[in-house]
Motif scaffolding. Structure first.
Motif, PDB file in Angstrom:
ATOM      1  N   GLU A   1       1.916   9.371 -15.125  1.00  0.00           N
ATOM      2  CA  GLU A   1       1.212  10.003 -15.496  1.00  0.00           C
ATOM      3  C   GLU A   1      -0.442   9.952 -16.732  1.00  0.00           C
ATOM      4  O   GLU A   1      -1.213   9.877 -16.169  1.00  0.00           O
ATOM      5  CB  GLU A   1       1.549  10.881 -16.481  1.00  0.00           C
ATOM      6  N   ALA A   2      -0.055   8.098 -16.866  1.00  0.00           N
ATOM      7  CA  ALA A   2      -0.731   7.308 -17.045  1.00  0.00           C
ATOM      8  C   ALA A   2      -1.817   6.244 -16.270  1.00  0.00           C
ATOM      9  O   ALA A   2      -3.301   6.183 -17.117  1.00  0.00           O
ATOM     10  CB  ALA A   2      -0.279   6.516 -18.704  1.00  0.00           C
ATOM     11  N   HIS A   3      -0.663   5.814 -15.707  1.00  0.00           N
ATOM     12  CA  HIS A   3      -1.507   4.727 -15.313  1.00  0.00           C
ATOM     13  C   HIS A   3      -1.363   4.871 -13.440  1.00  0.00           C
ATOM     14  O   HIS A   3      -0.703   3.815 -12.645  1.00  0.00           O
ATOM     15  CB  HIS A   3      -0.822   3.294 -15.389  1.00  0.00           C
ATOM     16  N   GLY A   4      -1.406   6.101 -12.643  1.00  0.00           N
ATOM     17  CA  GLY A   4      -0.503   6.128 -11.369  1.00  0.00           C
ATOM     18  C   GLY A   4      -1.188   5.272 -10.177  1.00  0.00           C
ATOM     19  O   GLY A   4      -1.234   5.007  -9.323  1.00  0.00           O
ATOM     20  N   GLU A   5      -2.108   5.116 -10.530  1.00  0.00           N
ATOM     21  CA  GLU A   5      -3.483   5.443  -9.563  1.00  0.00           C
ATOM     22  C   GLU A   5      -3.108   3.394  -9.077  1.00  0.00           C
ATOM     23  O   GLU A   5      -2.510   3.042  -8.376  1.00  0.00           O
ATOM     24  CB  GLU A   5      -4.973   5.377  -9.338  1.00  0.00           C
ATOM     25  N   GLY A   6      -3.233   2.916 -10.349  1.00  0.00           N
ATOM     26  CA  GLY A   6      -2.974   1.778 -10.263  1.00  0.00           C
ATOM     27  C   GLY A   6      -1.819   1.426 -10.068  1.00  0.00           C
ATOM     28  O   GLY A   6      -1.132  -0.009  -9.038  1.00  0.00           O
ATOM     29  N   LEU A   7      -0.965   2.198 -10.393  1.00  0.00           N
ATOM     30  CA  LEU A   7       0.503   1.812  -9.483  1.00  0.00           C
ATOM     31  C   LEU A   7       0.860   2.070  -8.399  1.00  0.00           C
ATOM     32  O   LEU A   7       1.598   0.853  -7.638  1.00  0.00           O
ATOM     33  CB  LEU A   7       1.886   2.327 -10.820  1.00  0.00           C
ATOM     34  N   ILE A   8       0.479   2.435  -7.498  1.00  0.00           N
ATOM     35  CA  ILE A   8       0.427   2.702  -5.938  1.00  0.00           C
ATOM     36  C   ILE A   8      -0.414   2.317  -5.337  1.00  0.00           C
ATOM     37  O   ILE A   8      -0.534   2.517  -3.867  1.00  0.00           O
ATOM     38  CB  ILE A   8       1.106   4.862  -5.758  1.00  0.00           C
ATOM     39  N   ALA A   9      -1.296   1.391  -6.064  1.00  0.00           N
ATOM     40  CA  ALA A   9      -2.441   0.826  -5.207  1.00  0.00           C
ATOM     41  C   ALA A   9      -1.801   0.429  -3.901  1.00  0.00           C
ATOM     42  O   ALA A   9      -2.774  -0.055  -3.113  1.00  0.00           O
ATOM     43  CB  ALA A   9      -3.583   0.340  -6.404  1.00  0.00           C
ATOM     44  N   ALA A  10      -0.473  -1.146  -4.470  1.00  0.00           N
ATOM     45  CA  ALA A  10      -0.341  -1.900  -3.700  1.00  0.00           C
ATOM     46  C   ALA A  10       0.349  -1.101  -2.025  1.00  0.00           C
ATOM     47  O   ALA A  10       0.741  -1.661  -1.829  1.00  0.00           O
ATOM     48  CB  ALA A  10       0.280  -2.493  -4.429  1.00  0.00           C
ATOM     49  N   LEU A  11       0.958  -0.169  -2.422  1.00  0.00           N
ATOM     50  CA  LEU A  11       1.204   0.336  -0.874  1.00  0.00           C
ATOM     51  C   LEU A  11       0.154   1.079  -0.579  1.00  0.00           C
ATOM     52  O   LEU A  11       0.662   1.850   0.923  1.00  0.00           O
ATOM     53  CB  LEU A  11       2.325   1.873  -1.688  1.00  0.00           C
ATOM     54  N   ALA A  12      -1.176   1.131  -0.914  1.00  0.00           N
ATOM     55  CA  ALA A  12      -2.141   1.985   0.185  1.00  0.00           C
ATOM     56  C   ALA A  12      -1.779   1.597   1.607  1.00  0.00           C
ATOM     57  O   ALA A  12      -2.260   2.393   2.248  1.00  0.00           O
ATOM     58  CB  ALA A  12      -3.724   1.024  -0.385  1.00  0.00           C
ATOM     59  N   PRO A  13      -1.941  -0.098   1.967  1.00  0.00           N
ATOM     60  CA  PRO A  13      -1.562  -0.147   3.159  1.00  0.00           C
ATOM     61  C   PRO A  13      -0.420   0.051   4.420  1.00  0.00           C
ATOM     62  O   PRO A  13      -0.332   0.353   5.219  1.00  0.00           O
ATOM     63  CB  PRO A  13      -1.297  -2.020   3.141  1.00  0.00           C
ATOM     64  N   TYR A  14       0.694   0.587   3.074  1.00  0.00           N
ATOM     65  CA  TYR A  14       1.963   1.339   4.286  1.00  0.00           C
ATOM     66  C   TYR A  14       1.813   2.911   4.457  1.00  0.00           C
ATOM     67  O   TYR A  14       2.760   3.425   4.409  1.00  0.00           O
ATOM     68  CB  TYR A  14       3.308   1.091   3.711  1.00  0.00           C
ATOM     69  N   ARG A  15       0.834   3.893   3.666  1.00  0.00           N
ATOM     70  CA  ARG A  15       0.675   5.091   4.081  1.00  0.00           C
ATOM     71  C   ARG A  15       0.301   5.277   5.179  1.00  0.00           C
ATOM     72  O   ARG A  15      -0.085   4.566   6.248  1.00  0.00           O
ATOM     73  CB  ARG A  15      -0.995   5.109   3.091  1.00  0.00           C
ATOM     74  N   GLY A  16       1.167   6.278   5.207  1.00  0.00           N
ATOM     75  CA  GLY A  16       1.709   7.146   6.645  1.00  0.00           C
ATOM     76  C   GLY A  16       3.278   6.443   6.912  1.00  0.00           C
ATOM     77  O   GLY A  16       3.488   6.731   8.133  1.00  0.00           O
TER      78      GLY A  16
END
Length: 261
Positions: A116-131
């Motif tokens: 809730e507070a820092h979600g975008e930063g926490l999931i940023a490292a997973l961007a290359p695996y999205r999908g």
């Protein structure tokens, strides 16, 4: 298909040679190359009932004598009661995941607050695996071969919070049976990279300072950073380029600070 005592008695040597020993070696390489340095608090002893789970069922009321899969999990506490960074080998392939099915309520609550507070930063490292990663909803590991997988598409912090609120249990990356990567010397590094991307979420559940996690995961010398192309990211992540392009990940790759090599 043959998870009974009679079959195991006849094939134990083959089971040890073809499955157990390679899994032990794989987990040890992942621990040595990535996890012991990344998180010294993790239990990284690749032994039965520590990191390595037993393939033999322990409960007399369970059907069959052996599980149809073998798995190992890195955790900070007793893995049956903790957040896990897990590797699971089963007929459909090798699954790498952040597993919350055994997490404690307070751990899930801490993760919910961090998202809730820092979600975008926490999931940023997973961007290359999205999908390609699957955000699975509540299910059972007792018989993953037959159960229909329930999941939601996660592309933002709001999606991740919704996943958790709907009893999300794991974030999975699957290497399908027959994939060349399974026989490659690069396999431990590919899994280690996925664990490195998943670790900030696990650490948030364990109660680590999220802002420190984000700084550690994103710190780099900008002068030494070379932006990777979609094709290079696809090669590094064992993904077809069209998957990344279809998911419109170029912006996500840049946001995550993905580097060549």
């Amino acid at each position: 298909a043959h998870n009974d005592g009679a079959w195991m008695a006849e094939n134990r040597d083959r089971y040890e040679r073809e499955l157990r020993q390679p899994v032990v070696a794989l987990l040890e390489q992942i621990a040595a190359r990535y996890l012991r340095e990344l998180d010294p608090q993790l239990d990284t002893a690749v032994q039965t009932n520590r990191v390595l789970a037993s393939i033999r069922k322990r409960f007399p009321d369970a059907s069959g004598e052996y599980y149809p899969y073998l798995w190992g999990a890195f955790s900070r506490g007793r893995k049956q009661e903790d957040v896990q960074l897990a590797v699971l080998v089963q007929p459909k392939g090798l699954e790498v995941s952040l597993y919350l099915g055994s997490a404690q309520p307070d751990q899930r609550q801490r993760l919910r607050q961090a998202i809730e507070a820092h979600g975008e930063g926490l999931i940023a490292a997973l961007a290359p695996y999205r999908g390609t990663v699957v955000w699975e909803l509540e299910g059972s590991r007792e018989n993953p071969l037959e159960e229909e997988q329930r999941s939601i598409d996660v592309t933002s912090a709001a999606d991740a919070a919704r996943w958790l609120d709907q009893d999300g249990t794991s974030i999975q990356w699957l290497i399908p049976r027959g994939a060349p990567l399974l026989g490659s010397l690069e396999l431990p590094d590919r899994i280690g990279e996925v664990f490195r991307a998943l670790h900030p979420l696990a650490a948030a559940a364990w109660g680590d300072d999220v802002e420190v996690l984000q700084v550690d995961s994103s710190s780099q010398d900008e002068n030494d950073t070379t932006q990777a192309s979609v094709e290079e990211v696809a090669e590094q992540c064992y993904l077809p380029p069209e998957t990344l392009e279809a998911a419109d990940l170029e912006r996500g790759i840049a946001a995550a600070g993905y580097e060549r090599g």
